[in-house]
Design a protein around this motif. Structure first.
Motif, PDB file in Angstrom:
ATOM      1  N   LEU A  85       7.891  -1.280 -20.724  1.00 28.40           N
ATOM      2  CA  LEU A  85       9.284  -1.525 -21.111  1.00 28.40           C
ATOM      3  C   LEU A  85      10.122  -0.340 -20.677  1.00 28.40           C
ATOM      4  N   ASN A  86      11.161  -0.595 -19.906  1.00 32.09           N
ATOM      5  CA  ASN A  86      12.095   0.436 -19.455  1.00 32.09           C
ATOM      6  C   ASN A  86      13.397   0.247 -20.220  1.00 32.09           C
ATOM      7  N   PHE A  87      13.928   1.356 -20.790  1.00 29.72           N
ATOM      8  CA  PHE A  87      15.174   1.275 -21.545  1.00 29.72           C
ATOM      9  C   PHE A  87      16.065   2.432 -21.122  1.00 29.72           C
ATOM     10  N   LYS A  88      17.306   2.119 -20.742  1.00 34.01           N
ATOM     11  CA  LYS A  88      18.252   3.147 -20.295  1.00 34.01           C
ATOM     12  C   LYS A  88      19.088   3.661 -21.464  1.00 34.01           C
ATOM     13  N   GLN A  89      19.655   4.818 -21.283  1.00 32.92           N
ATOM     14  CA  GLN A  89      20.488   5.499 -22.286  1.00 32.92           C
ATOM     15  C   GLN A  89      19.723   5.772 -23.564  1.00 32.92           C
ATOM     16  N   ALA A  90      18.573   6.429 -23.397  1.00 30.42           N
ATOM     17  CA  ALA A  90      17.763   6.827 -24.552  1.00 30.42           C
ATOM     18  C   ALA A  90      16.992   8.087 -24.203  1.00 30.42           C
ATOM     19  N   ILE A  91      16.776   8.925 -25.199  1.00 30.89           N
ATOM     20  CA  ILE A  91      15.938  10.117 -25.007  1.00 30.89           C
ATOM     21  C   ILE A  91      14.670  10.016 -25.840  1.00 30.89           C
ATOM     22  N   GLY A  92      14.455   8.870 -26.442  1.00 29.49           N
ATOM     23  CA  GLY A  92      13.282   8.603 -27.246  1.00 29.49           C
ATOM     24  C   GLY A  92      13.452   7.248 -27.893  1.00 29.49           C
ATOM     25  N   ALA A  93      12.500   6.854 -28.728  1.00 34.81           N
ATOM     26  CA  ALA A  93      12.603   5.541 -29.363  1.00 34.81           C
ATOM     27  C   ALA A  93      11.787   5.490 -30.636  1.00 34.81           C
ATOM     28  N   ASP A  94      12.257   4.662 -31.538  1.00 32.08           N
ATOM     29  CA  ASP A  94      11.493   4.265 -32.703  1.00 32.08           C
ATOM     30  C   ASP A  94      11.153   2.802 -32.457  1.00 32.08           C
ATOM     31  N   LEU A  95       9.906   2.412 -32.680  1.00 31.62           N
ATOM     32  CA  LEU A  95       9.444   1.063 -32.365  1.00 31.62           C
ATOM     33  C   LEU A  95       8.801   0.425 -33.586  1.00 31.62           C
ATOM     34  N   PHE A  96       8.888  -0.899 -33.634  1.00 28.53           N
ATOM     35  CA  PHE A  96       8.167  -1.657 -34.651  1.00 28.53           C
ATOM     36  C   PHE A  96       7.685  -2.949 -34.032  1.00 28.53           C
ATOM     37  N   LEU A  97       6.392  -3.200 -34.138  1.00 27.80           N
ATOM     38  CA  LEU A  97       5.775  -4.401 -33.590  1.00 27.80           C
ATOM     39  C   LEU A  97       5.860  -5.513 -34.627  1.00 27.80           C
ATOM     40  N   LEU A  98       6.465  -6.638 -34.213  1.00 24.38           N
ATOM     41  CA  LEU A  98       6.619  -7.790 -35.104  1.00 24.38           C
ATOM     42  C   LEU A  98       5.525  -8.807 -34.840  1.00 24.38           C
ATOM     43  N   GLU A  99       5.354  -9.707 -35.770  1.00 26.65           N
ATOM     44  CA  GLU A  99       4.456 -10.827 -35.544  1.00 26.65           C
ATOM     45  C   GLU A  99       5.052 -11.730 -34.461  1.00 26.65           C
ATOM     46  N   ASP A 100       4.311 -12.716 -34.070  1.00 29.72           N
ATOM     47  CA  ASP A 100       4.765 -13.676 -33.066  1.00 29.72           C
ATOM     48  C   ASP A 100       5.821 -14.585 -33.695  1.00 29.72           C
ATOM     49  N   LEU A 101       7.080 -14.364 -33.384  1.00 25.45           N
ATOM     50  CA  LEU A 101       8.165 -15.129 -34.000  1.00 25.45           C
ATOM     51  C   LEU A 101       8.418 -16.474 -33.321  1.00 25.45           C
ATOM     52  N   ASN A 102       8.135 -16.557 -32.016  1.00 29.33           N
ATOM     53  CA  ASN A 102       8.465 -17.767 -31.264  1.00 29.33           C
ATOM     54  C   ASN A 102       7.242 -18.606 -30.895  1.00 29.33           C
ATOM     55  N   SER A 103       6.109 -18.342 -31.514  1.00 22.38           N
ATOM     56  CA  SER A 103       4.878 -19.127 -31.340  1.00 22.38           C
ATOM     57  C   SER A 103       4.398 -19.202 -29.890  1.00 22.38           C
ATOM     58  N   ASP A 104       4.523 -18.103 -29.155  1.00 15.68           N
ATOM     59  CA  ASP A 104       4.016 -18.074 -27.782  1.00 15.68           C
ATOM     60  C   ASP A 104       2.753 -17.218 -27.659  1.00 15.68           C
ATOM     61  N   SER A 105       2.175 -16.854 -28.788  1.00 12.90           N
ATOM     62  CA  SER A 105       0.953 -16.027 -28.870  1.00 12.90           C
ATOM     63  C   SER A 105       1.172 -14.604 -28.371  1.00 12.90           C
ATOM     64  N   LYS A 106       2.408 -14.159 -28.333  1.00 10.23           N
ATOM     65  CA  LYS A 106       2.731 -12.780 -27.944  1.00 10.23           C
ATOM     66  C   LYS A 106       3.663 -12.196 -29.004  1.00 10.23           C
ATOM     67  N   PRO A 107       3.477 -10.926 -29.341  1.00 13.31           N
ATOM     68  CA  PRO A 107       4.323 -10.338 -30.380  1.00 13.31           C
ATOM     69  C   PRO A 107       5.731 -10.037 -29.857  1.00 13.31           C
ATOM     70  N   GLU A 108       6.612  -9.785 -30.787  1.00 17.82           N
ATOM     71  CA  GLU A 108       7.949  -9.310 -30.448  1.00 17.82           C
ATOM     72  C   GLU A 108       8.031  -7.840 -30.858  1.00 17.82           C
TER      73      GLU A 108
END
Length: 182
Positions: A85-108
Motif C-alpha cells: 500500500l502506497n500513501f502520499k502526504q504521510a510521514i507514518g501511519a496508524d493501522l487497524f485490520l478489520l474483518e472482511d466487511l464485503n464478503s470477498d474473503s479479504k480483510p479491510e
C-alpha cells in the motif's frame, strides 16, 4: 556445580528432541532495501498472524526541507497475499485490520496517516480489489483526545457498515456516520 547444571540441561534437550518429527519448510521472503540515512521502518502488529511494515521517510530537522519534500509511505505486509500500500502526504501511519466487511474473503484496512503537527488527520478505509489496495471511504478524525480510536471507527447497524468520522461545528465535536458501500 556448573558442569552438573550443564549436563542436566543437555540431557533434557536430548530427551525433549527424542521421537520428534522434523519437516523441511521452505521460507520465501521479499527483500526490501532501504537507505538508513533517509528512511525508517515501523513495525505494526495487526493480528496474531499479520504484521505491517511501514517504510517511511525520516523527518529532517530543517523546516524548509520538510516544506519542499514530498512525503509518502509504503506499507508491506507479512501476509504475502496482500499487496503493498502506497500513501502520499504521510510521514507514518496508524493501522487497524478489520474483518472482511464485503464478503470477498479479504480483510479491510483502516489507515490514519501521521503528519508533522495537528491532532486532525484523515481516516481512510481500504479494501483489496484487483490485486491492489483501493480506497473505499475516507473522512477526518481528531485523534488526540479520541474516544473512537481506529478500532472503533467502523460500526455495523441493520446489516450495513458505517465509517465514523469527526467534524467541528460551533466548537463542538460531531460524529458523522458515513455508509460504506463497496
Amino acid at each position: 556445580m556448573k558442569r552438573c547444571y550443564f549436563l542436566l540441561f543437555l540431557a533434557s534437550v536430548i530427551f525433549a528432541c527424542r521421537n520428534k518429527e522434523t519437516k523441511e519448510v521452505e521460507v520465501k521472503t521479499k527483500t526490501c532495501m532501504v537507505d538508513a540515512d533517509t528512511t525508517a521502518v515501523d513495525t505494526i502488529l495487526l493480528s496474531k498472524k499479520d504484521t505491517a511494515f511501514v517504510i517511511k521517510p525520516k523527518a529532517v530537522e530543517d523546516a524548509t526541507a520538510q516544506q519542499k519534500k514530498v512525503f509518502e509511505i509504503n506499507i508491506l505486509f507479512s501476509n504475502k497475499k496482500w499487496p503493498t500500500l502506497n500513501f502520499k502526504q504521510a510521514i507514518g501511519a496508524d493501522l487497524f485490520l478489520l474483518e472482511d466487511l464485503n464478503s470477498d474473503s479479504k480483510p479491510e484496512l483502516l489507515l490514519r496517516p501521521e503528519w508533522f503537527s495537528s491532532c486532525w488527520a484523515s481516516i481512510n478505509l481500504f479494501s483489496i480489489k484487483d490485486g491492489a489496495w483501493k480506497m473505499v471511504k475516507n473522512g477526518s478524525m481528531y485523534f488526540c483526545a479520541d474516544e473512537y480510536p481506529l478500532s472503533k471507527r467502523v460500526e455495523e447497524k441493520d446489516d450495513k457498515f458505517y465509517l465514523l468520522t469527526d467534524s467541528l461545528l460551533d466548537d463542538k465535536f460531531i460524529i458523522k456516520k458515513k455508509e460504506i458501500k463497496f
